[in-house]
Write a protein that holds these residues in place. Structure first.
Motif, PDB file in Angstrom:
ATOM      1  N   GLY A 171       1.918  -1.896   5.462  1.00 23.82           N
ATOM      2  CA  GLY A 171       2.898  -1.563   6.499  1.00 23.82           C
ATOM      3  C   GLY A 171       3.671  -2.791   6.865  1.00 23.82           C
ATOM      4  O   GLY A 171       3.156  -3.895   6.749  1.00 23.82           O
ATOM      5  N   PRO A 172       4.905  -2.721   7.318  1.00 21.31           N
ATOM      6  CA  PRO A 172       5.641  -1.472   7.490  1.00 21.31           C
ATOM      7  C   PRO A 172       6.530  -1.131   6.297  1.00 21.31           C
ATOM      8  O   PRO A 172       7.491  -0.401   6.462  1.00 21.31           O
ATOM      9  CB  PRO A 172       6.508  -1.790   8.707  1.00 21.31           C
ATOM     10  N   TYR A 173       6.191  -1.616   5.113  1.00 16.93           N
ATOM     11  CA  TYR A 173       7.127  -1.408   4.008  1.00 16.93           C
ATOM     12  C   TYR A 173       6.884  -0.110   3.262  1.00 16.93           C
ATOM     13  O   TYR A 173       6.778  -0.069   2.049  1.00 16.93           O
ATOM     14  CB  TYR A 173       7.115  -2.628   3.075  1.00 16.93           C
ATOM     15  N   PHE A 174       6.728   0.952   4.035  1.00 22.57           N
ATOM     16  CA  PHE A 174       6.684   2.285   3.461  1.00 22.57           C
ATOM     17  C   PHE A 174       8.128   2.667   3.180  1.00 22.57           C
ATOM     18  O   PHE A 174       9.005   2.301   3.922  1.00 22.57           O
ATOM     19  CB  PHE A 174       6.152   3.297   4.463  1.00 22.57           C
ATOM     20  N   GLY A 175       8.337   3.427   2.156  1.00 17.15           N
ATOM     21  CA  GLY A 175       9.672   3.977   2.006  1.00 17.15           C
ATOM     22  C   GLY A 175       9.910   4.974   3.126  1.00 17.15           C
ATOM     23  O   GLY A 175       8.952   5.454   3.733  1.00 17.15           O
ATOM     24  N   PRO A 176      11.177   5.293   3.417  1.00 19.66           N
ATOM     25  CA  PRO A 176      11.448   6.247   4.497  1.00 19.66           C
ATOM     26  C   PRO A 176      10.887   7.641   4.239  1.00 19.66           C
ATOM     27  O   PRO A 176      10.754   8.435   5.154  1.00 19.66           O
ATOM     28  CB  PRO A 176      12.981   6.283   4.571  1.00 19.66           C
TER      29      PRO A 176
END
Ligand code: ATP
Ligand code: MG
Length: 667
Positions: free
Chosen positions: A480-485
């Motif tokens: 996190g927070p690099y989840f795709g949208p």
């Protein structure tokens, strides 16, 4: 050989991949493919990594039209997050309205029906737009409002796409249930979602039979006191209809207004609910956003399948799965692409149904699951060799690890050794593809999904939460927070499960996928490629070594006699666990002690003596989900003499009696 519409194309029969000069089993895009592709520079990974939020913000603007811009790109309150805050858009607008100015006459969906004698149907963007508008108006008239859940029990016919887009247009959410599930499963899902309306068909065709849905669901509709049921007439059956509750689709459409204003919808509002495949247990009701999800579906569609104006995309995924949502519906339509939908089954009336569709329509990108490839391969090479498939440029795989032997067959026989295979790893929860090589960047390696998509923060962690070293295995996570949208926004009505299932293993800032992987030494743009080794639950602990089921199966599937295999751990006094093998043989082969010895030998050679199987059972079928994934938890139960658990998502539970007999199961 038949005529191929793709023959006129300058791309016809071209070579899109070449072998690595030094390493075996590694392929790269040719210069020709690099020139063609939207993305062909590995710098994209570094650029995205520097500022993922800015990356996604830019992509969201490129990929989508917005009625109102966002104030903030992303907000992160672990384990919850929001994208594109306070912006407004509409998925149906992005899939339809905005294409009308230059694509109104372009085919949006080419539908290939079963029976094959029936004419195919082609819906242009204009056709689809009109029908969606009309149906949306009817839904409103029936009292469906923004945020109302609408359940579908619908096959692969164009009306399913029309109805789904109509829901998006007015901000209602669909919950699509696969047609092979029972009325009981529909009931559970309607009750879980609190849905008062069902959209279904009188019947549809599969493998020469008429499958009647409306007649089957009548009792359920009475029981749950559904308010409305819309029935598309596909199979000319004559279902009993309740005067008050039930409506024929055609009759509704005949009397509908032509235009329905697309509702401006918050990017974070719910777009749909979808239940997971149920491979590891009871299916989870995954909640997806609309605009934020749509951005990821569109971007991955464009980059991974490299869609161009004249392409014909064909995903075989049923709409009942996430792959059907993201890559048979929203992804292709958001890009204004032409795509194929087909009714029926890959092997009916003959095992060349899919190859015939590819040839006749000049398909350029083909996307399917290893289970389908294995089944069609079993039918013999003649079926695929009969067809001219030179229109193909990119092949895709999804759903399970693809073993090397199946990969090579797909590559050689279907792709003619010319096309890259994008092995796409993702989940219902992630909404879009996460791990795969990009076609214009590469590399393509059998059995290895690839690096994370630019802008996604993937890693492989050991049990203590530390990143593993190269060539070591561990658990696949998203930092996190690099989840795709496109990531899930929760499990419907069950926040506890959301936190426990995904954000407890490594703390609330790290999404735990439940899958194991090996961080390969091979990297691209500073990103290691990841080999997916299967579910963590399917990892075997043999004498202190952690072995992925996929790794052992991959070795076994190399044997000429074997069609497919599944490996599970059986408890062992000394070693903790030892591998037990279930193997399905190719046509004409018989199980023997020599073959058992061969299995042992190849596993020892390819994986190591530590993985030596203690038993190999030759069986005619393996238990699978309706989406075609092997359900190893049943096999584990069998070899351990334990309860087998929830069977509602199994497509062929009857095969378990043969297996039980073979292993001597008493449970
Ligand atoms: P449930 O969560 O109910 O047990 P499921 O996980 O099978 O069911 P899906 O979301 O349809 O439901 O499947 C996602 C899973 O499929 C992934 O977690 C992974 O195990 C597997 N998978 C998907 N694509 C790939 C791939 N390319 N390589 C390896 N495994 C894959
Ligand atoms: Mg899952």
């Amino acid at each position: 050989m038949g005529k191929n519409v793709g023959k006129d194309s300058e791309d016809y029969g071209k070579k899109w991949v070449k072998k690595d000069e030094e390493r075996e089993n590694v392929y790269w895009p040719t210069d020709r493919l690099k020139e063609k592709c939207h993305i062909s520079d590995k710098e994209i990974y570094e650029k995205a990594k520097k500022d993922p939020h800015n990356f996604w913000s830019k992509k969201a603007k490129d990929m989508f039209d917005w009625f109102e811009d966002w104030d903030e790109v992303m907000e992160w309150n672990p384990p919850y997050f929001n994208w594109f805050l306070d912006s407004k858009t509409n998925l149906s607008y992005n899939c339809l309205d905005r294409h009308l100015k230059d694509k109104r006459n372009k085919a949006a969906i080419i539908w290939e029906p079963e029976p094959l004698e029936e004419e195919k149907r082609i819906l242009t963007y204009q056709d689809l737009y009109r029908k969606v508008n009309k149906f949306a108006n009817k839904l409103k008239e029936l009292g469906v409002e923004k945020d109302d859940p609408v359940t579908f029990w619908m096959p692969m016919i164009p009306e399913t796409a029309i109805a789904a887009l109509a829901c998006q247009r007015i901000g209602a959410w669909h919950s699509i249930v696969f047609t092979a599930f029972s009325p009981k499963a529909v009931k559970q899902r309607m009750e879980d979602a609190g849905s008062e309306i069902l959209i279904t068909v009188d019947g549809f065709y599969r493998r020469g039979k008429t499958i009647e849905l409306k007649e089957q669901i009548n009792e359920t509709l009475d029981e749950i006191e559904a308010e409305n049921c819309i029935v598309v007439q596909r199979a000319e059956t004559n279902p009993s209809m309740d005067q008050e509750r039930d409506h024929f689709y055609d009759e509704l459409m005949n009397k509908s207004e032509e235009y329905c204003e697309p509702e401006p919808i918050d990017a974070e509002d719910t777009g749909f609910l979808l239940y997971t495949s149920g491979t590891t247990g009871k299916p989870k009701g995954i909640k997806h956003s609309c605009g934020a999800y749509g951005v990821q579906a569109a971007l991955t569609m464009k980059w991974i399948f490299d869609i161009h104006e004249n392409d014909v995309f064909f995903s075989t995924a049923d709409i009942g799965w996430i792959t059907g949502h993201s890559y048979s519906l929203y992804g292709p339509l958001a890009l204004g692409a032409t795509q194929i939908w087909y009714e029926g089954s890959p092997d009916y009336p003959k095992p060349d149904r899919l190859w015939k569709i590819i040839e006749e329509n000049g398909v350029t990108q083909f996307y399917t699951a290893p289970t389908a490839i294995r089944a069609l391969r079993k039918e013999g090479d003649g079926w695929v060799e009969k067809h001219d498939l030179k229109s193909l440029r990119i092949l895709g795989s999804v759903g399970e690890p693809i073993d090397t032997s199946t990969w090579k067959w797909y590559f050689e026989k279907v792709g003619g050794g010319r096309c890259p295979i994008v092995d796409t790893y993702w989940q219902t929860e992630t909404g879009g593809i996460l791990l795969t090589s990009l076609p214009g960047v590469g590399p393509f390696v059998p059995g290895v999904a690839g690096p994370p998509l630019p802008g996604i923060g993937y890693d492989v962690l050991d049990a203590t939460g530390e990143p593993v070293k190269e060539e070591e295995s561990g658990e696949i996570v998203i930092d996190g927070p690099y989840f795709g949208p496109g990531m899930l926004r929760g499990i419907y009505k069950n926040p506890e499960k959301y936190e426990e299932e995904y954000f407890s293993e490594f703390g609330e800032e790290v999404y735990f996928s439940g899958d194991g992987g090996v961080k390969r030494e091979l990297e691209i743009g500073g990103q290691n490629l990841i080999e997916v080794t299967g579910r963590i639950d399917d990892v075997l602990e043999v004498a202190g070594h952690r072995l992925g089921s996929a790794e052992i199966e991959d070795a076994i599937d190399n044997l000429d006699e074997i069609m497919e295999s599944a490996v599970v751990g059986k408890p062992h006094d000394v070693k903790g666990e030892v591998p037990a093998v279930f193997a399905v043989l190719k046509q004409g082969e018989t199980g023997s002690d020599e073959l058992r010895d061969k299995i042992v030998k190849i596993v020892r050679e390819e994986v190591g003596p530590v993985a030596t199987p203690y038993a190999a059972y030759f069986v005619t079928d393996l238990p699978k989900t309706e989406s075609g994934k092997i359900i190893r938890r049943f096999l584990k139960g069998l070899v351990r003499d334990e309860e087998l658990g929830d069977m509602t998502t199994a497509s062929n539970p009857s095969c378990l009696s043969e297996l039980a007999e073979k292993v001597g199961y008493n449970g």
